[in-house]
Design an enzyme around this catalytic site. Structure first.
Site, PDB file in Angstrom:
ATOM      1  N   LYS A 174       0.781  -0.892  -0.102  1.00  0.00           N
ATOM      2  CA  LYS A 174       0.269  -0.452   0.209  1.00  0.00           C
ATOM      3  C   LYS A 174       0.887   1.556   0.060  1.00  0.00           C
ATOM      4  O   LYS A 174       1.428   1.245   0.703  1.00  0.00           O
ATOM      5  CB  LYS A 174      -0.418  -0.105   0.816  1.00  0.00           C
ATOM      6  N   GLY A 227       6.600   5.359   8.039  1.00  0.00           N
ATOM      7  CA  GLY A 227       5.802   6.628   8.460  1.00  0.00           C
ATOM      8  C   GLY A 227       5.806   7.555   9.928  1.00  0.00           C
ATOM      9  O   GLY A 227       6.785   7.208  10.667  1.00  0.00           O
ATOM     10  N   THR A 229       5.219   8.921  13.300  1.00  0.00           N
ATOM     11  CA  THR A 229       4.434   8.455  14.474  1.00  0.00           C
ATOM     12  C   THR A 229       2.846   7.802  15.312  1.00  0.00           C
ATOM     13  O   THR A 229       3.124   6.886  15.471  1.00  0.00           O
ATOM     14  CB  THR A 229       5.302   9.125  15.592  1.00  0.00           C
ATOM     15  N   GLY A 232       1.532   5.355  13.074  1.00  0.00           N
ATOM     16  CA  GLY A 232       2.622   4.304  13.698  1.00  0.00           C
ATOM     17  C   GLY A 232       1.921   3.614  14.970  1.00  0.00           C
ATOM     18  O   GLY A 232       0.883   2.590  14.967  1.00  0.00           O
ATOM     19  N   GLU A 249       8.381   1.129  11.880  1.00  0.00           N
ATOM     20  CA  GLU A 249       9.798   2.793  11.435  1.00  0.00           C
ATOM     21  C   GLU A 249       9.848   3.924  11.547  1.00  0.00           C
ATOM     22  O   GLU A 249       8.749   4.513  10.270  1.00  0.00           O
ATOM     23  CB  GLU A 249      10.117   2.220   9.903  1.00  0.00           C
ATOM     24  N   CYS A 283      14.039  10.398   7.840  1.00  0.00           N
ATOM     25  CA  CYS A 283      13.931  10.020   9.184  1.00  0.00           C
ATOM     26  C   CYS A 283      15.290  10.589   9.721  1.00  0.00           C
ATOM     27  O   CYS A 283      14.778  11.190  10.852  1.00  0.00           O
ATOM     28  CB  CYS A 283      12.876   8.948   9.292  1.00  0.00           C
ATOM     29  N   GLU A 384       9.080  16.606  14.736  1.00  0.00           N
ATOM     30  CA  GLU A 384       9.786  16.241  13.386  1.00  0.00           C
ATOM     31  C   GLU A 384       9.203  17.326  11.972  1.00  0.00           C
ATOM     32  O   GLU A 384       7.999  17.082  12.160  1.00  0.00           O
ATOM     33  CB  GLU A 384       9.862  14.853  12.729  1.00  0.00           C
TER      34      GLU A 384
HETATM   35  P1  NDP Z   1       1.502   8.880   7.330  1.00  0.00           P
HETATM   36  O1  NDP Z   1       2.218   7.563   8.091  1.00  0.00           O
HETATM   37  O2  NDP Z   1       0.256   8.870   7.218  1.00  0.00           O
HETATM   38  O3  NDP Z   1       1.708   7.593   5.718  1.00  0.00           O
HETATM   39  C1  NDP Z   1       2.751   6.754   5.540  1.00  0.00           C
HETATM   40  C2  NDP Z   1       1.890   5.844   4.967  1.00  0.00           C
HETATM   41  O4  NDP Z   1       0.464   5.705   5.732  1.00  0.00           O
HETATM   42  C3  NDP Z   1       1.021   6.084   3.682  1.00  0.00           C
HETATM   43  O5  NDP Z   1       0.893   4.792   2.485  1.00  0.00           O
HETATM   44  C4  NDP Z   1      -0.605   6.671   4.146  1.00  0.00           C
HETATM   45  O6  NDP Z   1      -1.309   6.625   2.780  1.00  0.00           O
HETATM   46  C5  NDP Z   1      -0.155   4.996   4.836  1.00  0.00           C
HETATM   47  N1  NDP Z   1      -1.470   5.569   6.315  1.00  0.00           N
HETATM   48  C6  NDP Z   1      -2.516   6.607   6.539  1.00  0.00           C
HETATM   49  N2  NDP Z   1      -3.193   6.693   7.259  1.00  0.00           N
HETATM   50  C7  NDP Z   1      -2.433   5.517   7.676  1.00  0.00           C
HETATM   51  C8  NDP Z   1      -3.695   4.363   8.553  1.00  0.00           C
HETATM   52  N3  NDP Z   1      -4.735   4.983   9.841  1.00  0.00           N
HETATM   53  N4  NDP Z   1      -3.346   3.177   9.197  1.00  0.00           N
HETATM   54  C9  NDP Z   1      -2.923   2.128   8.079  1.00  0.00           C
HETATM   55  N5  NDP Z   1      -2.207   2.941   6.507  1.00  0.00           N
HETATM   56  C10 NDP Z   1      -2.071   5.018   7.420  1.00  0.00           C
HETATM   57  O7  NDP Z   1       2.632   9.667   6.750  1.00  0.00           O
HETATM   58  P2  NDP Z   1       2.450  11.585   5.956  1.00  0.00           P
HETATM   59  O8  NDP Z   1       2.504  11.036   4.575  1.00  0.00           O
HETATM   60  O9  NDP Z   1       0.887  11.872   6.338  1.00  0.00           O
HETATM   61  O10 NDP Z   1       3.505  11.901   6.747  1.00  0.00           O
HETATM   62  C11 NDP Z   1       3.405  13.393   7.604  1.00  0.00           C
HETATM   63  C12 NDP Z   1       4.694  13.206   7.864  1.00  0.00           C
HETATM   64  O11 NDP Z   1       5.030  11.888   8.636  1.00  0.00           O
HETATM   65  C13 NDP Z   1       6.144  14.234   7.676  1.00  0.00           C
HETATM   66  O12 NDP Z   1       5.428  14.582   7.644  1.00  0.00           O
HETATM   67  C14 NDP Z   1       6.671  13.012   8.324  1.00  0.00           C
HETATM   68  O13 NDP Z   1       6.892  14.103   9.762  1.00  0.00           O
HETATM   69  C15 NDP Z   1       6.226  12.083   8.960  1.00  0.00           C
HETATM   70  N6  NDP Z   1       6.875  10.741   8.186  1.00  0.00           N
HETATM   71  C16 NDP Z   1       8.083  10.040   8.053  1.00  0.00           C
HETATM   72  C17 NDP Z   1       8.235   9.338   7.479  1.00  0.00           C
HETATM   73  C18 NDP Z   1       9.656   8.083   7.921  1.00  0.00           C
HETATM   74  O14 NDP Z   1      10.155   7.546   7.224  1.00  0.00           O
HETATM   75  N7  NDP Z   1       9.427   7.633   9.139  1.00  0.00           N
HETATM   76  C19 NDP Z   1       7.951   8.955   6.561  1.00  0.00           C
HETATM   77  C20 NDP Z   1       6.468   9.957   5.707  1.00  0.00           C
HETATM   78  C21 NDP Z   1       6.444  10.455   6.633  1.00  0.00           C
HETATM   79  P3  NDP Z   1      -2.022   7.562   2.636  1.00  0.00           P
HETATM   80  O15 NDP Z   1      -0.592   8.759   2.024  1.00  0.00           O
HETATM   81  O16 NDP Z   1      -2.918   7.234   1.548  1.00  0.00           O
HETATM   82  O17 NDP Z   1      -2.551   8.184   3.681  1.00  0.00           O
END
Ligand code: NDP
Length: 493
Positions: A174, A227, A229, A232, A249, A283, A384
């Site tokens: 996904k 993604g 926190t 997560g 992660e 990250c 972050e």
């Molecule tokens: P998210 O955590 O929302 O997105 C990461 C993934 O999770 C995407 O595929 C997203 O889908 C999916 N997702 C979102 N909500 C859910 C849920 N309830 N259940 C299951 N899957 C879900 O990150 P964002 O894209 O909103 O980014 C926001 C912030 O997160 C950034 O500004 C940054 O601070 C942090 N981030 C950290 C990362 C890292 O490597 N540690 C990577 C990306 C972001 P969809 O895109 O369709 O919402």
């Protein structure tokens, strides 16, 4: 031209049942470049059914057979290097010099690593007996859900997919709604490599619906997630209903510590890479700088000077080193952090300029920005930001620095800059983080484990440790005597 993409379910390309789509925007100019199906829970069900049906065949192959298919996928990735790189640049805004020279080759290399190392992953024989033989075997988990972020759209898919496939799992990817195109392309290449239908499924749609349906699905054995926190934490809650394993992660607020004896020029070079690589959307990006008070002025002057040299611009130009951030909402979020930091008591040392080219005026550019005189209670030093915006702070003693570094809910990574390796190691042992670099920041190899502690998550990507994430260890005991000699049987006699 706006290209219409389809999702990959059970080896067939299709639309969402509702017919709805969502748009993918090029962050360099704000133009819509593609649409992808906006799927829902029904399509998640279809993916799980397809992946479960494919599991006996895939897990029934030898590791050697699966490895060969992964090597073929790796070869196809390099054969499509330019088109994959262009696609990722278009959906994410990473400059082409990075996607061509870093993201795509690394995807191929990581698959080579997984394909090779998987063949050496073994169980153990255990020292019990002598009337028995006791052993562990490593088995795939079944259908796994891989929810990936937008900051490295292709690489994050490969990190998880390569390890999960090598171990015999079937997968549902996904990808992020912001940047789902390379994941779909990788799904197509997996089919072309000869990986059987249903082994790799790629589904697009909102995280709150598609992602969450995957996490809650009783047919999914594990979720591998990278993604935010907050996401997560939500995933952990939803996964608890099915006692599902999760690998998380998550975010980071990574410290960059410059000790009194550090080589300032090399620290500046590391700072530029650590803070700005991928426009800070990493990250593990260096975002909190703790500089010994005796070096603070020299370091901050040189860091500002080096930051001025970075070229933001057209992402398809090989001379461009920094692209925009990935989407408009993210640009606005970073702008909010910068505005609040200006009123927080921190001193603005440098704010770079957006590119001036007319064609880029609608792009989501954020220039490198440095604040000095920061303290740990400031939002800038706690949250972050995920962009090229950093804060500098002074410290007096190594103990003070350790206290400042650990004063965060995150625990992903940190770096220490010093000529005294003993002092660096002593400090590294006290830092609460999954990775500590000494005289480097942001260097990751296939062979080294990646993952954090505290609110940065748990579990490991990469290295041999990732294979633990995608297998279950089964203990098998064999009686060798045929006689009732077992030590505990007497209790019932
Ligand atoms: P998210 O955590 O929302 O997105 C990461 C993934 O999770 C995407 O595929 C997203 O889908 C999916 N997702 C979102 N909500 C859910 C849920 N309830 N259940 C299951 N899957 C879900 O990150 P964002 O894209 O909103 O980014 C926001 C912030 O997160 C950034 O500004 C940054 O601070 C942090 N981030 C950290 C990362 C890292 O490597 N540690 C990577 C990306 C972001 P969809 O895109 O369709 O919402």
């Amino acid at each position: 031209m706006v290209e219409k993409y389809k999702v990959l379910i059970g080896g067939e390309w299709g639309d969402s049942a509702s017919g709805e789509t969502s748009e993918v925007v090029n962050p360099a100019n704000g133009e819509v470049v593609a649409t992808v199906p906006k799927c829902g829970a029904g399509e998640v069900d279809a993916c799980v059914t397809a992946a479960a049906a494919a599991f006996p065949e895939w897990s029934g192959k030898t590791v050697a057979e699966r490895s060969k298919l992964l090597l073929e996928l790796s070869r196809l990735i390099m054969a499509n290097q330019e088109s994959l790189a262009r696609l990722e640049t278009m959906e994410h805004g990473s400059p082409i010099r990075k996607t061509m020279n870093f993201d795509v080759p690394l995807c191929a290399e990581q698959l080579e690593y997984f394909a090779g190392v998987a063949r050496g992953i073994t169980g153990e024989t255990l020292p019990v007996g002598p009337w028995c033989l006791s052993m562990t075997v490593r088995q795939p988990l079944g259908v796994v859900g891989l929810i990936t972020p937008w900051n490295f759209p292709a690489l994050m898919v490969v990190w998880k997919l390569g390890a999960a496939l090598a171990m015999g799992n079937t997968c549902i990817v996904k990808p992020p709604s912001i940047a789902p195109l390379t994941a779909l392309k990788l799904g197509g290449l997996a089919m072309e490599a000869g990986i059987p239908k249903g082994v790799v499924n790629v589904i697009t749609g909102p995280g709150e619906t598609v992602g969450e349906a995957l996490v809650g699905h009783p047919g999914v054995a594990k979720i591998g997630f990278t993604g935010d926190t907050a996401t997560g934490k939500r995933i952990m809650r939803v996964a608890s209903d099915t006692v599902k394993q999760v690998g998380l992660e998550l975010g980071g607020k990574n410290a960059f510590v410059i000790l009194e004896d550090a080589d300032v020029d090399s620290a500046v070079e590391g700072a530029v890479f650590g803070a700005y690589f991928n426009t800070g959307q990493v990250c593990a990006a260096a975002s909190r700088f703790y500089v010994h008070q005796s070096l603070y002025d020299e370091f901050s002057e040189k860091f500002v000077a080096a930051s001025k040299t970075l070229r933001l611009g057209d992402t398809m130009d090989f001379a461009t080193v920094l692209g925009p951030v990935a989407y408009k909402g993210h640009r606005d979020k970073i702008a909010g952090f910068v505005e609040r930091a200006k009123n927080s008591g921190a001193k603005l040392l440098f704010e770079g300029e957006r590119p001036s080219a007319p064609a880029l005026q609608e792009g989501y550019f954020v220039a490198p920005t440095i604040f000095g005189d920061c303290t740990n209670d400031m939002e800038l030093m706690r949250d972050e930001i995920f962009g090229p915006v950093v804060g500098l702070s002074r410290f007096g003693s190594p103990d003070e620095a350790i206290g400042l570094v650990n004063d965060t809910p995150y625990g992903l990574s940190a770096s220490i800059w010093t000529k005294d390796t003993r002092a660096g190691l002593a400090m590294a042992s006290q830092i609460q983080a999954g990775t500590v670099w000494i005289n480097e920041h942001l260097i990751i190899f296939c062979e080294t484990p990646w993952g954090g502690c505290k609110e940065s998550g748990w579990g490991k990507d990469l290295s041999k440790m990732v294979f633990d994430e995608y297998t279950m260890t089964k203990h098998i005991y064999v009686d060798l005597t045929g006689q009732p000699v077992k030590p505990w049987y007497g209790i019932l006699k």
